[in-house]
Write an enzyme that holds these catalytic residues in place. Structure first.
Site, PDB file in Angstrom:
ATOM      1  N   LEU A 191       0.861  -1.179   0.000  1.00 17.02           N
ATOM      2  CA  LEU A 191       0.000   0.000   0.000  1.00 17.02           C
ATOM      3  C   LEU A 191       0.897   1.228   0.000  1.00 17.02           C
ATOM      4  O   LEU A 191       1.508   1.577   1.013  1.00 17.02           O
ATOM      5  CB  LEU A 191      -0.921   0.004   1.231  1.00 17.02           C
ATOM      6  CG  LEU A 191      -2.165  -0.891   1.157  1.00 17.02           C
ATOM      7  CD1 LEU A 191      -1.829  -2.321   0.786  1.00 17.02           C
ATOM      8  CD2 LEU A 191      -2.927  -0.873   2.475  1.00 17.02           C
ATOM      9  N   SER A 240       9.011   2.760   5.718  1.00 16.65           N
ATOM     10  CA  SER A 240       9.344   3.782   4.724  1.00 16.65           C
ATOM     11  C   SER A 240       8.181   4.750   4.551  1.00 16.65           C
ATOM     12  O   SER A 240       8.148   5.812   5.147  1.00 16.65           O
ATOM     13  CB  SER A 240       9.704   3.115   3.393  1.00 16.65           C
ATOM     14  OG  SER A 240       9.974   4.077   2.402  1.00 16.65           O
ATOM     15  N   LYS A 241       7.159   4.368   3.744  1.00 15.75           N
ATOM     16  CA  LYS A 241       6.021   5.254   3.523  1.00 15.75           C
ATOM     17  C   LYS A 241       4.692   4.598   3.855  1.00 15.75           C
ATOM     18  O   LYS A 241       3.808   5.249   4.418  1.00 15.75           O
ATOM     19  CB  LYS A 241       5.995   5.730   2.064  1.00 15.75           C
ATOM     20  CG  LYS A 241       7.143   6.645   1.672  1.00 15.75           C
ATOM     21  CD  LYS A 241       6.890   7.279   0.308  1.00 15.75           C
ATOM     22  CE  LYS A 241       6.812   6.222  -0.781  1.00 15.75           C
ATOM     23  NZ  LYS A 241       6.608   6.828  -2.122  1.00 15.75           N
ATOM     24  N   ASP A 251       6.550 -17.570  40.347  1.00 19.08           N
ATOM     25  CA  ASP A 251       6.717 -18.253  39.067  1.00 19.08           C
ATOM     26  C   ASP A 251       6.599 -19.752  39.277  1.00 19.08           C
ATOM     27  O   ASP A 251       7.421 -20.357  39.987  1.00 19.08           O
ATOM     28  CB  ASP A 251       8.080 -17.921  38.452  1.00 19.08           C
ATOM     29  CG  ASP A 251       8.176 -16.462  38.030  1.00 19.08           C
ATOM     30  OD1 ASP A 251       7.302 -16.020  37.267  1.00 19.08           O
ATOM     31  OD2 ASP A 251       9.127 -15.779  38.468  1.00 19.08           O
ATOM     32  N   LYS A 299     -25.312 -19.023   9.294  1.00 22.50           N
ATOM     33  CA  LYS A 299     -24.592 -17.970  10.017  1.00 22.50           C
ATOM     34  C   LYS A 299     -25.549 -16.800  10.153  1.00 22.50           C
ATOM     35  O   LYS A 299     -26.013 -16.244   9.161  1.00 22.50           O
ATOM     36  CB  LYS A 299     -23.335 -17.558   9.249  1.00 22.50           C
ATOM     37  CG  LYS A 299     -22.456 -16.567  10.003  1.00 22.50           C
ATOM     38  CD  LYS A 299     -21.201 -16.239   9.209  1.00 22.50           C
ATOM     39  CE  LYS A 299     -20.235 -15.405  10.048  1.00 22.50           C
ATOM     40  NZ  LYS A 299     -20.810 -14.138  10.500  1.00 22.50           N
TER      41      LYS A 299
END
Length: 789
Positions: free
Chosen positions: A135, A171-172, A346, A515
Site C-alpha cells: 500500500l 518507509s512510507k 513463578d 450464520k
C-alpha cells in the site's frame, strides 16, 4: 578491529562494530548486529528458505547504497546457497535460516533484507506461500489513508476465509500479508492479488488505485499487487530500512491500524521491545520451515529461542544455555518467589526438556475456593530448577528471586488449554489445575478431593455419548446427579469459528448451520432467573425482554445456552440494521447448550450437544433452534446464497466447545451480501450530480437509516437518479431512527419513493452498511410512515 562471536553455536567474524550507520541517531553496526541477533527467532520464520537480496550501506545511510544478489565466493561456507538461472546469468543467492546468518548480514551492513513470496523447492522456484499487498501512498495521501485501505483489504480477504497480517513498511506505507492455504500455479498469486486490487479500486475509486502510472496516484493509495510476481521481492518483515531513522518493517496489530490517525513507523528498539513483550505478531503467516542442512537446522529456533532473545548472558546471572533442550524426566517443578517490579510467584513444570512457566501474581491457591490468575510466560531452561539470585536493574525480570518450593509432580492431564498435576513438595501437595481462559491468561485452581475420585474431575472433559433419552420428555433431566457437580458456570465466553471454505467439507464429518446476522449472546438460566451476556461478557439482559419467556418455560432447569439475537425483516431474513434500530424486538436463536442441570457439556461432542438442545426446545416453545442445513458444505452454501442469508457455519460432529477460543473445528464462510433499500436523501457534490445517497430499510411501516452509498454508479445512473430525485424533495428527514450530525451533513431529504439494490461486505456495530456499492434502481411502492413532507 576484528573479533569473533558465537551466534546460535556458529562463529561469525565481526569488524568495525563502532562504525555509525545511522548518523542522525548515532546507531552503530554493532547495534544493528545486536538487533538482528535478538529478533532472529521472529524474523527467520518469514525469510527462511527464500533467496535473500541485500541492500547494503557500507558507509552509512547518508552515503550511496547498492543492491546485491549474488553471494561472493569468500562468503562463509556455512551459509546455505542456491543458484537460479536468470535470463542473462546464473545468480547464487544466500538462504538465511539461522541467527548467525542474520548477524552476518549485519556485519555486511546489509540493512535491508528483501525476499520473494515463494520458497525454494530444492534448487527450483517453489510455490508461493503467501500474498503481499504493498500500500503505497501517492501525493496528498499518507499512513492514515493506507490504514483505511488496509482495513478494506482485510475485510475482503477475510470474506473468502483468509486472514491478513499488517506490517508498517518503515518507509512510507503498509504491507499486508495473506497466507495461502493452497498451491497456486506460477503467476497465480499475482492474478489473485490483481483481482483483489481491481475490486477495491471499483469499491473505493476516490481512495484506491490499482494503476501503475504515477499520474493516477494523487490523493490515493496505490494498491501494488505486482510484488507477487515470482521475480519480485519485498522488504522482509522485521528488516531494518536504510532511511534517516533506523525504522523497521514492523508487524502491527489490527487495533493499531484501526486507530489510523495515531499510526507511525517504528524504530528497531521499539520493535524489539514489542517482540519481547508480545512475541511475533505474524505467527500463522508462514508455514514451519525444515532446513535441508542438518547443521543449520540444529542452529534454528527451538523451545528456548524466545527465552534467549530476552536475556543477555553478559548482564544477567540467569542460565542462558546455547544447546538445544533435551527431554528429561518430566516430573520436576519449582516455584520461585520473584520480587520484580511487582511481586509474583513463578510456577515452572518440567516438560519436553524445558520448564513450562506461569507467573501467578497472588501465589498458588491454598484452598479449593480460590482461583488465581496465572499468566503463561516463555519456557525456561531446566537449569532454572535451582536458580536463585538477583537479576540486575534494567534487565528483563529485574529483581530478587528465591526458591519458594520445589519437588516432583505426577501428570494427570496435559493439553494446550488445560493441565492437571499432582504436586509432591514441601508447600504444594495435592491436585492442581491450570486452565487457559484467554490468550496467555490462565487460572490456577486447587482441586477438592472426595471419596473415590476428585470432585473437580466430574466428567467435564470426557467425550462420551449423550442421547436424547438423557432429557426426559416432561422437561426433567437424568444426565448426572447434582451432588458433587461443578458449579453453575457464569461468564463463559463464546467459541468462535475460523474463516474458511465450507463448500469443500462433506456431510460425513461435518454439520452445517446458518450464520446469523445478529448479536452473539450467552444466556444463563438459573431456575427461572435469566442473565444475558454479550460476546464481550457484559450483562445485557434488559435489552432483550423477549428472552424472559424462554427462562419461564425452562423454570426448574439450570442451563447455559449459546446463540444469537436477531431481528427478521419482512422477508424473513435476519437483518443487523433492524436489530440495531430496536433490540427489544429481537428473538433468540439458540445453536448450542453448554451446561445443563449439574453437568458441563463443553467437552461433549457437538452432535450430542445438539441432540440435547433439540430435546430442550421440544419442551420450551419460545426456544428457537433452527434446523441444520442438509447435505454437503457445497449444498449448504448454495442454499444460503439462494435465501440471501449471511453465510454458513460448519461444525465437526465430534468437536468439543472451546470457550473464548477460535477453533478450527468450526469453520465459517460469509456470503457477499445484497440489500434492498429506499432512498431517503442525497448529499450535495460540486463535481457530479450527487456525492452519495442516504438509504434506509422499510420495516413495519417505518424507514430505518442504514448508511450512505457513494460508489457503483454509472454515469447514466447519476443523471437518471438526480433527475428523478429532484421532484421528490422534502424539508424533513424521512428516517425513523437517529442520525448523527455527520450523517445529516449536506443532506437533501426526499420522499422515499425510489429504491434499489446495494452490495456490501458487512454491517458495522452502529447498524450501518460496510462498504456498500450501488447495483441498480427500482421503483418502490411501499410508502413508509411520515411520507408527507
Amino acid at each position: 578491529m576484528v573479533s569473533r562471536r558465537m551466534f546460535g553455536g556458529v562463529e561469525v567474524e565481526l569488524s568495525n562494530l563502532d562504525k555509525v550507520l545511522y548518523p542522525a541517531t548515532g546507531t552503530t553496526k554493532g547495534e544493528v548486529i545486536a538487533y538482528y541477533s535478538a529478533i532472529a527467532p521472529a524474523m527467520l520464520a518469514h525469510i527462511a528458505g527464500r533467496p535473500v537480496t541485500r541492500k547494503r550501506w557500507p558507509n552509512g545511510v547518508d552515503e550511496p547504497s547498492f543492491f546485491e544478489k549474488n553471494l561472493a565466493s569468500h562468503a562463509p561456507s556455512w551459509l546455505e546457497r542456491h543458484a537460479l538461472q536468470h535470463s542473462d546469468r546464473k545468480v547464487v543467492y544466500p538462504v538465511i535460516d539461522s541467527e548467525a546468518g542474520l548477524a552476518w548480514l549485519g556485519q555486511q551492513a546489509s540493512l535491508e533484507v528483501h525476499v520473494p513470496q515463494w520458497r525454494f523447492d530444492g534448487d527450483r522456484v517453489g510455490p508461493a506461500t503467501r500474498l503481499v499487498f504493498d500500500l503505497d501512498p501517492g501525493p496528498g495521501a499518507g499512513l492514515a489513508e493506507c490504514a483505511r485501505v488496509a482495513l478494506a483489504v482485510r475485510d475482503m480477504v477475510e470474506g473468502i476465509g483468509l486472514p491478513a497480517f499488517p506490517v508498517t513498511s518503515g518507509s512510507k506505507g503498509i504491507h499486508l500479508y495473506v497466507p495461502l492455504d493452497r498451491e497456486l500455479s506460477p503467476g497465480g498469486a499475482s492474478t489473485v492479488a490483481k483481482q483483489v486490487a481491481a475490486n477495491l479500486e471499483k469499491l473505493h475509486p476516490d481512495l484506491v488505485t490499482a494503476t501503475m502510472a504515477k499520474s493516477a496516484r494523487g490523493g490515493k493509495v496505490f494498491l501494488d499487487w505486482s510484488q507477487n510476481n515470482p521475480a519480485k521481492t519485498t522488504i522482509a518483515p522485521y528488516s531494518l530500512r536504510g532511511r534517516q531513522q533506523p525504522n523497521v518493517a514492523a508487524p502491527r496489530t489490527w487495533k493499531e491500524i484501526e486507530a489510523r490517525k495515531a499510526l507511525r513507523h517504528l524504530r528497531f528498539d521499539e520493535v524489539l521491545a514489542r517482540y519481547r513483550s508480545d512475541g511475533d505478531l505474524l505467527v500463522g503467516l508462514d508455514p514451519p520451515f525444515a532446513a535441508d542442512n542438518s547443521a543449520t537446522a540444529e542452529s534454528g529456533p527451538d523451545a528456548l529461542t524466545k527465552y534467549r532473545s530476552m536475556r543477555d548472558p553478559a548482564r544477567t546471572p540467569e542460565p542462558v544455555p546455547v544447546e538445544r533442550p533435551e527431554p528429561g524426566t518430566d516430573n520436576r517443578y519449582v516455584v520461585q518467589e520473584h520480587h520484580a517490579r511487582r511481586l509474583h510467584w513463578d510456577v515452572r513444570l518440567e516438560r519436553d526438556g524445558v520448564l513450562v512457566s506461569w507467573a501467578v501474581p497472588k501465589g498458588p491457591p491454598t484452598s479449593s475456593d480460590q482461583n488465581r490468575l496465572a499468566v503463561r510466560t516463555e519456557d525456561h531452561p531446566l537449569e532454572y530448577l535451582d536458580f536463585h539470585g538477583a537479576i540486575p536493574k534494567g534487565e528483563y525480570g529485574a529483581g530478587e528471586m528465591t526458591i519458594w518450593d520445589s519437588g516432583t509432580y505426577d501428570t494427570e492431564k496435559w493439553r494446550d488449554d488445560e493441565v492437571i498435576v499432582d504436586f509432591h513438595g514441601r508447600r504444594l501437595n495435592g491436585r492442581y489445575a491450570l486452565i487457559q481462559t484467554k490468550g496467555n491468561q490462565w487460572l490456577m485452581h486447587l482441586m477438592r478431593e472426595r471419596q473415590g475420585m476428585p470432585a473437580d474431575n466430574t466428567d467435564i472433559t470426557d467425550n462420551t455419548d449423550i442421547t436424547v433419552a438423557d432429557v426426559e420428555p416432561s422437561g426433567g433431566h437424568v444426565i448426572r446427579p447434582s451432588s458433587g457437580a461443578p458449579p453453575f458456570p457464569r461468564g463463559l465466553a463464546p467459541m468462535l469459528a475460523t474463516p474458511g471454505d465450507v463448500a469443500e467439507l462433506d456431510a460425513d464429518e461435518w454439520c452445517f448451520e446458518t450464520k446469523w446476522d445478529g448479536f452473539r449472546l450467552i444466556a444463563e438460566i438459573d431456575s427461572g432467573a435469566l442473565t444475558v451476556r454479550s460476546r464481550a461478557g457484559n450483562v445485557v439482559t434488559d435489552r432483550y425482554p423477549g428472552m424472559r419467556e424462554i427462562a419461564r418455560e425452562l423454570d426448574g432447569h439450570r442451563v447455559v445456552l449459546d446463540g444469537e439475537a436477531v431481528v427478521f425483516d419482512d422477508h424473513g431474513v435476519a437483518n443487523l440494521g433492524l436489530l440495531q434500530a430496536g433490540a427489544a424486538r429481537a428473538v433468540f436463536v439458540a445453536f448450542d447448550v453448554l451446561y445443563l442441570d449439574g453437568t458441563s457439556l463443553v467437552r461433549k461432542r457437538y452432535s450430542d450437544r445438539r441432540r440435547v438442545l433439540e430435546a430442550l426446545a421440544a419442551n420450551a416453545p419460545s426456544l428457537l433452534v433452527p434446523p441444520r442445513l442438509d447435505g454437503s458444505g457445497a449444498d449448504a452454501v448454495r442454499y444460503s446464497r439462494a435465501k440471501r442469508l449471511e453465510g454458513v457455519v460448519a461444525k465437526r460432529k465430534d468437536s468439543v466447545y472451546l470457550p473464548g477460543k477460535r477453533g478450527h473445528s468450526w469453520v465459517k464462510q460469509r456470503n457477499w451480501r445484497t440489500q434492498e433499500v429506499l432512498i431517503g436523501g442525497w448529499r450535495r457534490s460540486a463535481v457530479r450530480n450527487f456525492k452519495s445517497l442516504l438509504v434506509g430499510i422499510p420495516h413495519d411501516g417505518r424507514l430505518y437509516y442504514v448508511g450512505r452509498v457513494g460508489t457503483g454508479f454509472a454515469e447514466h445512473d447519476l443523471r437518471d437518479l438526480a433527475a428523478r430525485l429532484s421532484g421528490l424533495e422534502r424539508k424533513t428527514c424521512p428516517f425513523d431512527n437517529g442520525l448523527t450530525a455527520e450523517e445529516r451533513k449536506e443532506a437533501v431529504w426526499v420522499r422515499p419513493k425510489l429504491g434499489g439494490t446495494v452490495r456490501f461486505m458487512n454491517w458495522t456495530e452502529a447498524g450501518r452498511l460496510w462498504h456498500p456499492a450501488w447495483l441498480g434502481s427500482r421503483t418502490e411502492r411501499f410508502p413508509p410512515s411520515g411520507d408527507a413532507g
